[in-house]
Design a protein around this motif. Structure first.
Motif, short mmCIF file in Angstrom:
data_model
loop_
_atom_site.label_atom_id
_atom_site.label_comp_id
_atom_site.label_asym_id
_atom_site.label_seq_id
_atom_site.Cartn_x
_atom_site.Cartn_y
_atom_site.Cartn_z
N GLY A 98 -52.12 -32.75 -47.91
CA GLY A 98 -52.06 -32.22 -49.27
C GLY A 98 -51.61 -30.79 -49.40
O GLY A 98 -51.83 -30.17 -50.46
N HIS A 99 -50.99 -30.24 -48.35
CA HIS A 99 -50.51 -28.86 -48.47
C HIS A 99 -49.56 -28.76 -49.66
O HIS A 99 -48.80 -29.68 -49.95
CB HIS A 99 -49.81 -28.43 -47.18
CG HIS A 99 -49.56 -26.96 -47.10
ND1 HIS A 99 -48.54 -26.35 -47.78
CD2 HIS A 99 -50.21 -25.98 -46.42
CE1 HIS A 99 -48.56 -25.04 -47.51
NE2 HIS A 99 -49.57 -24.79 -46.71
N TYR A 105 -42.41 -30.27 -52.35
CA TYR A 105 -41.09 -30.64 -51.85
C TYR A 105 -40.95 -32.14 -51.58
O TYR A 105 -39.84 -32.67 -51.59
CB TYR A 105 -40.78 -29.87 -50.57
CG TYR A 105 -40.78 -28.38 -50.73
CD1 TYR A 105 -40.21 -27.76 -51.85
CD2 TYR A 105 -41.39 -27.56 -49.78
CE1 TYR A 105 -40.23 -26.39 -52.00
CE2 TYR A 105 -41.42 -26.17 -49.92
CZ TYR A 105 -40.84 -25.60 -51.03
OH TYR A 105 -40.87 -24.23 -51.18
N TYR A 106 -42.06 -32.82 -51.31
CA TYR A 106 -41.98 -34.23 -50.94
C TYR A 106 -42.72 -35.14 -51.91
O TYR A 106 -42.87 -36.33 -51.65
CB TYR A 106 -42.51 -34.41 -49.51
CG TYR A 106 -41.76 -33.53 -48.54
CD1 TYR A 106 -40.48 -33.85 -48.10
CD2 TYR A 106 -42.32 -32.33 -48.10
CE1 TYR A 106 -39.78 -33.02 -47.24
CE2 TYR A 106 -41.62 -31.49 -47.24
CZ TYR A 106 -40.36 -31.83 -46.82
OH TYR A 106 -39.66 -31.00 -45.98
N GLY A 107 -43.16 -34.57 -53.01
CA GLY A 107 -43.74 -35.35 -54.08
C GLY A 107 -45.02 -36.10 -53.73
O GLY A 107 -45.30 -37.16 -54.29
N GLU A 108 -45.81 -35.55 -52.82
CA GLU A 108 -47.03 -36.25 -52.41
C GLU A 108 -48.09 -36.20 -53.51
O GLU A 108 -48.48 -35.13 -53.97
CB GLU A 108 -47.58 -35.65 -51.11
CG GLU A 108 -46.66 -35.91 -49.92
CD GLU A 108 -47.30 -35.55 -48.59
OE1 GLU A 108 -48.46 -35.12 -48.57
OE2 GLU A 108 -46.61 -35.70 -47.56
N SER A 109 -48.55 -37.35 -53.90
CA SER A 109 -49.57 -37.48 -54.95
C SER A 109 -50.96 -37.45 -54.33
O SER A 109 -51.13 -37.53 -53.12
CB SER A 109 -49.38 -38.80 -55.69
OG SER A 109 -49.60 -39.89 -54.79
N ASP A 110 -51.96 -37.37 -55.19
CA ASP A 110 -53.34 -37.44 -54.71
C ASP A 110 -53.59 -38.76 -53.98
O ASP A 110 -54.35 -38.80 -53.01
CB ASP A 110 -54.32 -37.30 -55.87
CG ASP A 110 -54.39 -35.88 -56.42
OD1 ASP A 110 -54.12 -34.94 -55.66
OD2 ASP A 110 -54.72 -35.73 -57.61
N ALA A 111 -52.96 -39.83 -54.43
CA ALA A 111 -53.14 -41.14 -53.79
C ALA A 111 -52.60 -41.13 -52.37
O ALA A 111 -53.22 -41.67 -51.44
CB ALA A 111 -52.44 -42.22 -54.61
N VAL A 112 -51.44 -40.51 -52.17
CA VAL A 112 -50.87 -40.39 -50.83
C VAL A 112 -51.76 -39.53 -49.95
O VAL A 112 -52.03 -39.85 -48.78
CB VAL A 112 -49.44 -39.81 -50.90
CG1 VAL A 112 -48.93 -39.43 -49.51
CG2 VAL A 112 -48.49 -40.81 -51.54
N VAL A 113 -52.23 -38.43 -50.50
CA VAL A 113 -53.10 -37.52 -49.75
C VAL A 113 -54.39 -38.24 -49.33
O VAL A 113 -54.86 -38.08 -48.19
CB VAL A 113 -53.42 -36.26 -50.59
CG1 VAL A 113 -54.44 -35.39 -49.88
CG2 VAL A 113 -52.14 -35.47 -50.86
#
Length: 254
Positions: A98-99, A105-113
């Motif tokens: 979750g950085h 830059y890579y569109g990471e959501s809370d779900a991915v984190v």
């Protein structure tokens, strides 16, 4: 009494030669400090993970991953990714998730984190959950709600029982790599809010969990930050590439 934890995030920096020199300097520098109540961790680029684990073997410094594959726990057709199992097999004990740079830059959501957290936990690797607000969110007075929401989103997925094994790193996005640092009082306010958020699920977990501050931490400001009640260490960026500066930060946490 919570132990202090100092994590150096080397980001996408280094060459085989410079990484070797940095690891060797840290090995002697941190060991010479004989830290009793502080744990030190470094997170090199993944291509250097195995080498750094070997270089730091027998020292008190642990090694972590900067990122981990969300799509698969062990292996699979995911070109360019590194799984939690692979990092565990190399000897990694921590993993950043979750950085803000991953989110931006890579569109990471809370779900991915949350998925990444779960994968690391399944391999007995401690997730370091990075949370933080943008300058616009802070100026709008939404900092506490944004950060608490990011924490709650992970708890809702992995459960509060597992969250006891998670380290939280508060990094105000506006202070990462900018030279700007949240004041100790600003940082303390957010750290306290994070602990209060977790206490809403379980008070014991809230009291025991480590919450780190990240965002232009240096030897010059570390001691003042660590004096705050709810700041349990630091996630260090640029200063982690300087062995002497990193050692000063570690010493300040004693």
């Amino acid at each position: 009494m919570r132990r202090k934890l100092i994590i150096g995030n080397w980001k996408m920096n280094g060459s085989p030669q410079s990484v070797t020199a940095l690891a060797e300097d840290l090995s002697s520098g941190v060991n010479n400090l004989m830290l009793g109540s502080v744990d030190a961790v470094v997170c090199p680029p993944s291509v250097y993970t195995a080498a750094v684990v070997e270089l730091l073997a027998g020292t008190s410094i642990q090694v972590g991953a900067q990122n981990v594959c969300a799509e698969a726990l062990e292996s699979g057709a995911f070109t360019g990714e590194v799984s939690a199992q692979m990092f565990a097999q190399l000897g990694c004990k921590f993993g950043l998730v979750g950085h803000s740079e991953r989110r931006e830059y890579y569109g990471e959501s809370d779900a991915v984190v949350a998925t990444k957290c779960a994968h690391l936990l399944a391999q007995n690797i401690t997730p370091v959950l990075c949370v933080g607000e943008s300058l616009a969110q802070r100026d709008a007075g939404d900092a506490l709600d944004v950060v608490s929401g990011q924490v709650a989103a992970i708890i809702e997925v992995i459960g509060i029982a597992q969250f006891l094994s998670v380290v939280v790193a508060y990094e105000p996005v506006w202070a990462i790599g900018t030279g700007r640092t949240a004041s100790p009082q600003q940082a303390q306010e957010v750290h306290a809010a994070i602990r209060q958020c977790v206490a809403g699920y379980d008070s014991v977990t809230a009291e025991r969990m480590q919450i780190l501050y990240g965002g232009s931490v240096k030897g010059a400001n570390a001691a003042e930050l660590f004096a705050m009640e709810d700041i349990d260490g630091a996630l260090v960026g640029g200063a982690a590439l300087d062995a002497e500066e990193f050692c000063v930060i570690c010493k300040s946490a004693e």
